[in-house]
Design a protein around this motif. Structure first.
Motif, PDB file in Angstrom:
ATOM      1  N   THR A 395      39.492 -14.298 -21.468  1.00 32.46           N
ATOM      2  CA  THR A 395      40.199 -13.969 -23.083  1.00 32.46           C
ATOM      3  C   THR A 395      41.164 -15.066 -23.228  1.00 32.46           C
ATOM      4  OG1 THR A 395      41.633 -12.220 -22.351  1.00 32.46           O
ATOM      5  CG2 THR A 395      39.153 -11.782 -23.172  1.00 32.46           C
ATOM      6  N   GLY A 396      42.082 -15.196 -22.049  1.00 30.39           N
ATOM      7  CA  GLY A 396      43.019 -16.135 -22.053  1.00 30.39           C
ATOM      8  C   GLY A 396      44.381 -15.323 -22.136  1.00 30.39           C
ATOM      9  N   LEU A 397      44.511 -13.964 -22.193  1.00 29.76           N
ATOM     10  CA  LEU A 397      45.645 -13.147 -22.257  1.00 29.76           C
ATOM     11  C   LEU A 397      46.000 -12.334 -21.039  1.00 29.76           C
ATOM     12  CD1 LEU A 397      44.501 -11.155 -25.510  1.00 29.76           C
ATOM     13  CD2 LEU A 397      46.404 -12.537 -25.347  1.00 29.76           C
ATOM     14  N   GLY A 398      45.354 -12.516 -19.954  1.00 29.49           N
ATOM     15  CA  GLY A 398      45.702 -11.654 -18.434  1.00 29.49           C
ATOM     16  C   GLY A 398      46.965 -12.028 -18.063  1.00 29.49           C
ATOM     17  N   LEU A 399      47.273 -13.650 -17.973  1.00 35.34           N
ATOM     18  CA  LEU A 399      48.406 -13.786 -17.339  1.00 35.34           C
ATOM     19  C   LEU A 399      49.779 -13.843 -18.536  1.00 35.34           C
ATOM     20  CD1 LEU A 399      47.502 -17.171 -15.563  1.00 35.34           C
ATOM     21  CD2 LEU A 399      47.829 -14.763 -14.494  1.00 35.34           C
ATOM     22  N   PHE A 400      49.332 -13.724 -19.842  1.00 34.73           N
ATOM     23  CA  PHE A 400      50.303 -13.404 -20.563  1.00 34.73           C
ATOM     24  C   PHE A 400      50.770 -11.960 -20.581  1.00 34.73           C
ATOM     25  CE2 PHE A 400      51.216 -11.805 -25.038  1.00 34.73           C
ATOM     26  CZ  PHE A 400      52.498 -12.679 -25.261  1.00 34.73           C
ATOM     27  N   ILE A 401      49.939 -11.127 -20.727  1.00 33.22           N
ATOM     28  CA  ILE A 401      49.918  -9.577 -20.502  1.00 33.22           C
ATOM     29  C   ILE A 401      51.066  -9.562 -19.251  1.00 33.22           C
ATOM     30  CG2 ILE A 401      49.065  -7.599 -20.319  1.00 33.22           C
ATOM     31  CD1 ILE A 401      46.901  -8.375 -21.928  1.00 33.22           C
ATOM     32  N   THR A 402      50.582 -10.007 -18.042  1.00 29.09           N
ATOM     33  CA  THR A 402      51.317  -9.766 -16.985  1.00 29.09           C
ATOM     34  C   THR A 402      52.615 -10.163 -16.784  1.00 29.09           C
ATOM     35  OG1 THR A 402      49.123 -10.271 -15.600  1.00 29.09           O
ATOM     36  CG2 THR A 402      51.090 -10.462 -14.287  1.00 29.09           C
ATOM     37  N   ARG A 403      52.876 -11.447 -17.487  1.00 29.62           N
ATOM     38  CA  ARG A 403      54.488 -11.824 -17.554  1.00 29.62           C
ATOM     39  C   ARG A 403      55.049 -10.825 -18.371  1.00 29.62           C
ATOM     40  NH1 ARG A 403      55.812 -17.351 -20.839  1.00 29.62           N
ATOM     41  NH2 ARG A 403      55.248 -15.729 -22.516  1.00 29.62           N
ATOM     42  N   ARG A 404      54.662 -10.317 -19.609  1.00 26.64           N
ATOM     43  CA  ARG A 404      55.184  -9.514 -20.470  1.00 26.64           C
ATOM     44  C   ARG A 404      55.675  -8.077 -19.453  1.00 26.64           C
ATOM     45  NH1 ARG A 404      58.785  -8.810 -24.001  1.00 26.64           N
ATOM     46  NH2 ARG A 404      58.482  -7.401 -25.654  1.00 26.64           N
ATOM     47  N   ILE A 405      54.745  -7.750 -18.772  1.00 24.39           N
ATOM     48  CA  ILE A 405      55.104  -6.563 -18.259  1.00 24.39           C
ATOM     49  C   ILE A 405      55.966  -6.638 -17.303  1.00 24.39           C
ATOM     50  CG2 ILE A 405      53.939  -5.006 -16.490  1.00 24.39           C
ATOM     51  CD1 ILE A 405      51.143  -5.134 -17.906  1.00 24.39           C
ATOM     52  N   ALA A 406      56.011  -7.800 -16.465  1.00 22.57           N
ATOM     53  CA  ALA A 406      56.928  -8.088 -15.289  1.00 22.57           C
ATOM     54  C   ALA A 406      58.244  -8.352 -16.214  1.00 22.57           C
ATOM     55  CB  ALA A 406      56.720  -9.446 -14.983  1.00 22.57           C
ATOM     56  N   GLU A 407      58.408  -8.944 -17.363  1.00 23.32           N
ATOM     57  CA  GLU A 407      59.743  -8.807 -17.967  1.00 23.32           C
ATOM     58  C   GLU A 407      60.329  -7.777 -18.474  1.00 23.32           C
ATOM     59  OE1 GLU A 407      58.784 -11.866 -21.275  1.00 23.32           O
ATOM     60  OE2 GLU A 407      59.210 -13.472 -19.815  1.00 23.32           O
ATOM     61  N   GLY A 411      61.718  -8.276 -14.139  1.00 20.56           N
ATOM     62  CA  GLY A 411      61.004  -8.970 -13.238  1.00 20.56           C
ATOM     63  C   GLY A 411      60.626 -10.317 -13.661  1.00 20.56           C
ATOM     64  N   THR A 412      59.910 -11.138 -12.874  1.00 19.85           N
ATOM     65  CA  THR A 412      59.249 -12.342 -12.958  1.00 19.85           C
ATOM     66  C   THR A 412      57.850 -12.406 -12.375  1.00 19.85           C
ATOM     67  OG1 THR A 412      60.374 -13.421 -11.326  1.00 19.85           O
ATOM     68  CG2 THR A 412      61.603 -13.569 -13.521  1.00 19.85           C
ATOM     69  N   VAL A 413      56.990 -13.290 -12.891  1.00 17.42           N
ATOM     70  CA  VAL A 413      55.787 -13.692 -12.324  1.00 17.42           C
ATOM     71  C   VAL A 413      55.678 -15.300 -12.216  1.00 17.42           C
ATOM     72  CG1 VAL A 413      54.503 -13.630 -14.417  1.00 17.42           C
ATOM     73  CG2 VAL A 413      53.389 -13.394 -12.344  1.00 17.42           C
ATOM     74  N   THR A 414      55.534 -15.822 -11.028  1.00 20.20           N
ATOM     75  CA  THR A 414      55.282 -17.279 -10.907  1.00 20.20           C
ATOM     76  C   THR A 414      54.003 -17.593 -10.127  1.00 20.20           C
ATOM     77  OG1 THR A 414      56.357 -17.168  -8.886  1.00 20.20           O
ATOM     78  CG2 THR A 414      57.896 -17.449 -10.677  1.00 20.20           C
ATOM     79  N   ALA A 415      53.793 -18.950 -10.289  1.00 21.62           N
ATOM     80  CA  ALA A 415      52.554 -19.352  -9.908  1.00 21.62           C
ATOM     81  C   ALA A 415      52.794 -20.615  -8.996  1.00 21.62           C
ATOM     82  CB  ALA A 415      51.378 -19.878 -10.728  1.00 21.62           C
ATOM     83  N   GLN A 416      52.257 -20.927  -7.791  1.00 20.87           N
ATOM     84  CA  GLN A 416      52.581 -22.089  -6.897  1.00 20.87           C
ATOM     85  C   GLN A 416      51.229 -22.518  -6.506  1.00 20.87           C
ATOM     86  OE1 GLN A 416      54.652 -21.472  -3.515  1.00 20.87           O
ATOM     87  NE2 GLN A 416      54.836 -23.650  -2.855  1.00 20.87           N
ATOM     88  N   SER A 417      50.852 -23.769  -7.118  1.00 19.84           N
ATOM     89  CA  SER A 417      49.795 -24.380  -6.449  1.00 19.84           C
ATOM     90  C   SER A 417      49.564 -25.171  -5.247  1.00 19.84           C
ATOM     91  CB  SER A 417      49.003 -25.303  -7.448  1.00 19.84           C
ATOM     92  OG  SER A 417      48.070 -25.716  -7.193  1.00 19.84           O
ATOM     93  N   HIS A 418      48.846 -25.045  -4.231  1.00 19.84           N
ATOM     94  CA  HIS A 418      48.902 -25.773  -2.938  1.00 19.84           C
ATOM     95  C   HIS A 418      48.159 -27.047  -3.050  1.00 19.84           C
ATOM     96  CE1 HIS A 418      50.524 -21.861  -1.692  1.00 19.84           C
ATOM     97  NE2 HIS A 418      49.298 -21.302  -2.211  1.00 19.84           N
ATOM     98  N   GLY A 419      47.798 -27.410  -3.976  1.00 20.73           N
ATOM     99  CA  GLY A 419      46.977 -29.000  -4.088  1.00 20.73           C
ATOM    100  C   GLY A 419      45.504 -28.518  -4.585  1.00 20.73           C
ATOM    101  N   PRO A 420      44.908 -29.399  -5.055  1.00 20.55           N
ATOM    102  CA  PRO A 420      43.643 -29.538  -5.701  1.00 20.55           C
ATOM    103  C   PRO A 420      42.665 -28.754  -4.499  1.00 20.55           C
ATOM    104  CG  PRO A 420      44.449 -31.556  -6.196  1.00 20.55           C
ATOM    105  CD  PRO A 420      45.475 -30.992  -5.223  1.00 20.55           C
ATOM    106  N   LEU A 428      54.704 -11.733  -8.199  1.00 21.78           N
ATOM    107  CA  LEU A 428      55.161 -10.814  -8.921  1.00 21.78           C
ATOM    108  C   LEU A 428      56.295 -10.139  -8.302  1.00 21.78           C
ATOM    109  CD1 LEU A 428      54.963  -9.114 -11.512  1.00 21.78           C
ATOM    110  CD2 LEU A 428      53.735  -7.429 -10.410  1.00 21.78           C
ATOM    111  N   LEU A 429      57.526 -10.516  -8.709  1.00 25.87           N
ATOM    112  CA  LEU A 429      58.600 -10.243  -8.313  1.00 25.87           C
ATOM    113  C   LEU A 429      59.523  -9.012  -9.167  1.00 25.87           C
ATOM    114  CD1 LEU A 429      60.883 -10.608  -5.970  1.00 25.87           C
ATOM    115  CD2 LEU A 429      61.956 -12.411  -7.621  1.00 25.87           C
ATOM    116  N   LEU A 430      59.670  -7.708  -8.488  1.00 29.14           N
ATOM    117  CA  LEU A 430      60.305  -6.650  -9.225  1.00 29.14           C
ATOM    118  C   LEU A 430      61.479  -6.198  -8.746  1.00 29.14           C
ATOM    119  CD1 LEU A 430      57.000  -4.896  -9.875  1.00 29.14           C
ATOM    120  CD2 LEU A 430      58.344  -6.033 -11.569  1.00 29.14           C
ATOM    121  N   PRO A 431      62.377  -5.774  -9.685  1.00 26.49           N
ATOM    122  CA  PRO A 431      63.670  -5.381  -9.006  1.00 26.49           C
ATOM    123  C   PRO A 431      63.647  -3.963  -8.218  1.00 26.49           C
ATOM    124  CG  PRO A 431      63.652  -4.939 -11.325  1.00 26.49           C
ATOM    125  CD  PRO A 431      62.669  -5.861 -10.983  1.00 26.49           C
TER     126      PRO A 431
END
Length: 439
Positions: A395-407, A411-420, A428-431
């Motif tokens: 749906t394209g909403l999962g990560l948006f909802i996750t960020r909103r819950i974290a905020e 907290g915050t939510v980040t993504a780090q790609s390790h290459g193709p 997911l970082l929470l206080p």
């Protein structure tokens, strides 16, 4: 100068019904330094009436007195003005004063001179705004009657035109006011319509978002239920049926159904308010338990795709937050890893206490993120370059909802790609609570 009693000579001789009827007399000013002219004018006009109105004759014996008189009485209709008084051009200077300084263009001015040779008529008519020019010798009683009548009729016409102009100006002002009021009313109506249209558009957008959220959030527990039911179907066919294993699968189904029920209740509550505002029900939460539950819920889906889902969590890690919302956020991250990772790959969940708080990492071995993906990763209805590997929908909403819950939890939510082709790690970082015990 004519004595003030002369001013009452004509007024006293007026018919008494004029005052009773309230008809205002015509005001005529005689400005001349020759007393005989005043007396002759009063006598010649003693019985004068026009349109049922008599005369009020005012007198001044010099240009200086005339200035004061015309300044004090703007209602003068006709001025019978001598040219030569204190100076040869005294009368002409008074004409310029009336027209230019007083800006009185309505009063009719009739010049009378006893020395016409000193002021040629053509030059006077061209250079000064007068209405008639007469030699005193030619103003007999009849000529004076005719000249005054013509001047008064001209004055009356100008008065009517002036009144019409004023009425038109008032009407225009009223019309402009009504137009301005109507314009303001229409503008307010348009603003209300625009605001209403914006509200409707927003409501429609929120409806779409809510439907997408519902579809996204309910799909994972439904998938778990379907998977467990397939396993139950296989177990039922065994002889004898493995009751403990079946009981465990039924418990998984029951937990998923309860989770769906809680999610539906939360979604309904959000829909009653604002779909963009997620309400939190805070309380003590053990993140280690949540991570284990999410891992167990998604393991069956991972196993069906040949994936290995492992976790590294401490025995206990407490925070204050909304357990259902945090479970939803973690489930979004883990289900995404299962959805976009190919078969035969590893998915690792880890939970640890870090200097910034409690950190949950979900690492997969999927296709990774492109640069354009990272720019719109946590937006609403954003589709990334990677495609689900098992035909799942997104749906394209999962990560948006996750960020909103974290905020909402600070907290915050980040993504780090390790290459193709080398996967991605979502964190997911929470206080932590200030009173948490050290590990």
């Amino acid at each position: 100068m004519v004595d003030k009693s002369d001013l009452f000579y004509l007024t006293d001789d007026m018919p008494q019904n004029e005052e009773a009827s309230g008809t205002r007399p015509w005001t005529v000013a005689v400005i001349d330094d020759d007393r005989a002219v005043h007396e002759a004018t009063l006598f010649a006009l003693r019985d004068y009436r026009l349109d049922g109105r008599g005369l009020e004759i005012l007198s001044a014996s010099s240009a200086a007195e005339g200035r004061r008189l015309v300044a004090e009485r703007p209602d003068i209709a006709v001025i019978l003005l001598d040219v030569v008084m204190e100076r040869d051009d005294a009368g002409l200077s008074l004409v310029d004063f009336i027209r230019r300084d007083l800006a009185n263009e309505t009063v009719r001015i009739v010049l009378r001179t006893g020395q016409p040779g000193q002021a040629p008529e053509r030059r006077i008519v061209i250079d000064h705004d007068i209405n008639d020019y007469k030699a005193k010798t030619e103003l007999t009683a009849d000529r004076l009657f005719t000249t005054l009548t013509a001047a008064l009729r001209s004055y009356a016409q100008l008065e009517r035109l002036g009144a019409a102009r004023r009425e038109l100006a008032d009407a225009n002002a009223l019309l402009e006011q009504r137009v301005a009021e109507r314009t303001a009313s229409l503008r307010e109506a348009n603003e209300r319509l625009a605001a209403r249209s914006a509200e409707l558009a927003r409501a429609n957008r929120l409806k779409s978002e809510m439907l997408g959220t519902i579809a996204h959030d309910l799909k994972n527990p439904l998938g778990i239920i379907l998977g467990r039911m397939e396993m139950l179907d296989d177990l039922v066919r065994q002889e004898p049926p493995p009751r403990e294993t079946m009981r465990a699968q039924v418990e998984h189904v029951r937990n998923s159904a309860r989770h769906m029920s809680r999610m539906i209740d939360a979604l309904i509550a959000d829909a009653m308010g604002d779909a963009l505002d997620i309400a939190l029900r805070r309380g003590p939460v053990d993140l280690a338990v949540l991570v284990a539950e999410v891992a167990a819920s998604n393991r069956i889906l991972a196993e069906r795709k040949g994936q290995r889902l492992t976790m590294e969590v401490p025995e206990r890690l407490m925070i204050t937050g909304d357990a259902d919302r945090l479970r939803e956020a973690l489930d979004n991250l883990v289900s995404n890893a299962v959805k976009y990772s190919p078969g035969g790959t590893n998915i690792t969940l880890s939970l640890a206490r870090e200097p910034g708080g409690a950190a949950c990492h979900v690492r997969d071995e999927g296709p990774g993120l492109l640069a354009e993906d990272e720019m719109r990763l946590f937006g609403r209805f954003q589709r990334l370059s990677a495609q689900p590997t098992g035909g799942e929908s997104a749906t394209g909403l999962g990560l948006f909802i996750t960020r909103r819950i974290a905020e909402l939890h600070g907290g915050t939510v980040t993504a780090q790609s390790h290459g193709p082709g080398r996967g991605t790690t979502f964190s997911l970082l929470l206080p932590l609570d200030d009173g948490d015990d050290p590990p």
